[in-house]
Every structure is written in structure tokens, then in C-alpha cells.
Write a protein that holds these residues in place. Structure first.
Motif: not given
Ligand code: DNO
Length: 348
Positions: A102-114, A200-207, A237-244
Motif C-alpha cells: 500500500c502506498y499513496n501519491f499525496m504531495p507533502v501531507f498524508d492524512w489530515l485532520r483538524s 487521498d485523505d481527504p479527497p480534495w486539494s489542501i493548501f 471507505t473513510g477517505s473516499l466516503g467523506v465526499a458525498s
């Protein structure tokens, strides 16, 4: 289908002795953590990891993650060597029985929460995400909740990295991902390894950083870049599922035969771009986990599954999202659903 459990190695307070007592759990998902991202993993470390699981009667067939060096995502000349290192890691892991990476291709940040400890009505707490809160944070001031992030970056290092990404748009990232896949997938094929990119988690662009493994169309595009069974996905399911707008069942059906690893967790959407993580069962979140399991079964899924993040319950303190208790409850719930779906389908 095999149920697995993430284990952070010898220093993890959730020990192999605890993991092996969880019903349904056949193996661990882990990684070698003693070398910096991008380097070749020491063979003795891989051997030790796999053997320590085997000694406790657990399999160790899934690695999460072999990190992709930022230079590869940026498409720098140095990417060439990092890609060679990546191929060598695939070969070395295969030698010790690893079948899925398993790997990801997210620039700089992996999963992100507030928020890492958002209190719930029942006294438990869990990870949560508020888009406005995240946007208001300054990544250079370490205000971010970044449990999945490589904390070895210095502030200067991070500033420099973010600057390097200034002119990298989604199509550049696709281009660099394509170069990477065309190089590594033939090696994975040769070694009998299934690569499973994490969404990508979450599945939208950040910063302003591009994120491209986000939805049905992009996953379809990803699978067509190299049309090989070794080029697959981790269905989280959690990463993709946050986008309705993401229809997970449609994605599972489209990616039939290319879903090699599944992360099951539930999230409660509380706004367009806001969510809280919840207990795994369907009734607590916005995702119908029964339908997910049914779709996996019906599409002939035979890869690995793991309960993903859990809440902190019963006063447990530990690695955010990765305590023992709630993930163990999740494993048993998932195992129960698979047993029910399978037995019921066979009786029809
Ligand atoms: C979070 C995890 C991610 C995942 C990576 C895969 O809990 O699902 O950090 O391991 O994105 O590379």
C-alpha cells in the motif's frame, strides 16, 4: 478475503500478543521504520519484521506503506534513483513473502485532520475534520494535526518543499505518477506483488497542493495508466466516503479485480467538507458498511481487509486512530458481516 490489523512494529503498545487474540484476524499490516523515505530497506529489518509476526502465528503479507519520495511526485531528475530504490524494495519484500504493498501519491501531507480527540456524547473521542479550521491553519507553524505525516521535516524543509510544489498542478502530478507506475508495475508483476494505491485523505486539494486519487473518474484513469492486475487500489471507505458525491459501490464495481486491500471505517459527514470519524457499524456513520461488504463479496474480492481508525474508548490512550479496543471491535464486526454475506449468498 483475509482480515488483517495494522501493527506499528516492536514499539507499538498494541502488541502482537494482543493482536493475535482478536477473532478473525489472520495477519498484520506493517512497515520497516528504520530508514528515511526513499531509501532501500535493509533486508535484515524486513526479515525481522516478517519473522516476528510468524513467531506469533500471524501472517505478514501486506506492507503499509512503502513511502514514495517527494522527488518522484515532483518529477525531479533525482526521481530516477528513488524509483530504482522503490523497485528494489518491491523485490526485497517479495522475497520475504509480501504480496501486497500500500502506498499513496499525496504531495507533502498524508492524512489530515483538524482535531485528534473530538469528544463524543458517549465519552469516547475520535478524529475529526473541519475544512474551515484546516484552511485557517498555517502548515509552517506546526498547528496542523498531522498524525500520518513525516514529522522529520524541519520548518525550513517544509517551506522549501511547499515552494517546490508551487507550479505543480494535477496534470503534472499525473505525469509523474505515470512515470512511476510504468517503471514499478512490471517489477511488481515479476515478483507477484499487488500494488495498492491509497486514495487521498481527504479527497480534495489542501493548501493549493494537488490531490488526484479522489473519485470514480480519477480511479478509473489511474487503473488505465497501466492496465495490469498488479496496478490496483486500496479501497479506503473513510477517505473516499467523506465526499458525498463518491458512490463507493460504483467504484468497487468499476475496480473489480483491482481492489487488493480494503480499509474499513465509518465517518459521519456533517457538512460539505466536514466530518467526524465514528464506530465502524453502519448506523453510526454516513457509510453503509454492509453494502460495501456485499459489493466486495459480489465482485469476487479476495484481497486483504483491515479495520481502519478506531475511536478511543474505555479510557484508552495511544496512537491516534490506532488504539486496540475500537479497532478490535471493528475487526469482529467486519468478520461478522463477511460471514453473514457469504453464508446467506450460498444459501440462495
Ligand atoms: C491512515 C492511513 C494512511 C495510509 C497511507 C498509505 O490511517 O490509512 O496513512 O497508511 O496513506 O500510504
Amino acid at each position: 478475503m483475509k482480515i488483517t490489523f495494522r501493527w506499528y512494529g516492536k514499539g507499538d503498545s498494541v502488541t502482537l500478543d494482543k493482536i493475535r487474540q482478536i477473532p478473525f484476524v489472520r495477519g498484520v499490516v506493517s512497515a520497516v521504520y528504520d530508514t528515511p523515505p526513499g531509501s532501500v530497506w535493509k533486508e535484515e529489518s524486513i526479515k525481522e519484521l516478517v519473522e516476528s509476526a510468524h513467531e506469533k502465528g500471524l501472517e505478514c503479507e501486506v506492507i503499509e506503506s512503502v513511502p514514495v519520495h517527494e522527488d518522484i511526485k515532483l518529477g525531479l531528475p533525482s526521481a530516477k534513483q528513488y524509483i530504482e530504490n522503490y523497485k528494489e524494495n518491491i523485490r526485497r519484500l517479495a522475497k520475504y513473502g509480501v504480496k501486497c504493498i500500500c502506498y499513496n501519491f499525496m504531495p507533502v501531507f498524508d492524512w489530515l485532520r483538524s482535531d485528534l480527540e473530538k469528544e463524543k456524547k458517549d465519552g469516547s473521542n475520535a478524529l475529526s475534520y473541519s475544512h474551515d479550521k484546516v484552511l485557517a491553519m498555517d502548515p509552517l507553524k506546526s498547528e496542523l494535526s498531522l498524525p500520518g505525516w513525516d514529522s522529520s521535516y524541519s520548518r525550513e524543509g517544509l517551506r522549501a518543499l511547499l515552494t517546490q510544489y508551487k507550479d505543480v498542478g494535477p496534470e503534472d502530478l499525473w505525469k509523474n505518477l505515470t512515470v512511476f507506475l510504468k517503471e514499478i508495475i512490471p517489477v511488481a508483476e515479476e515478483c507477484g506483488v499487488k500494488m495498492a494505491i491509497h486514495p487521498d485523505d481527504p479527497p480534495w486539494s489542501i493548501f493549493g497542493l494537488p490531490r488526484i486519487i479522489t473519485d470514480y473518474d480519477n480511479i478509473k484513469r489511474f487503473l488505465s495508466v497501466v492496465d495490469s492486475p498488479s496496478n490496483g487500489i486500496t479501497l479506503c471507505t473513510g477517505s473516499l466516503g467523506v465526499a458525498s458525491e463518491n458512490d463507493l459501490i460504483k467504484i468497487i464495481k468499476m475496480a473489480k479485480g483491482r481492489v487488493h486491500f480494503v480499509h474499513i471505517r465509518n465517518v459521519k459527514r456533517s457538512g460539505e467538507r466536514d466530518f467526524e470519524e465514528t464506530a465502524h457499524p453502519s448506523e453510526y456513520g454516513s457509510i453503509d458498511i454492509f453494502e460495501i461488504v456485499k459489493a466486495l463479496y459480489e465482485t469476487g474480492f479476495d484481497g486483504y481487509v483491515r479495520p481502519d481508525h478506531g475511536r478511543m474508548i474505555w479510557g484508552e490512550k495511544g496512537r491516534y486512530g490506532y488504539g486496540l479496543y475500537d479497532r478490535a471491535l471493528g475487526a469482529v464486526y467486519i468478520g461478522g458481516l463477511f460471514e453473514a454475506v457469504e453464508k446467506y449468498s450460498k444459501k440462495q
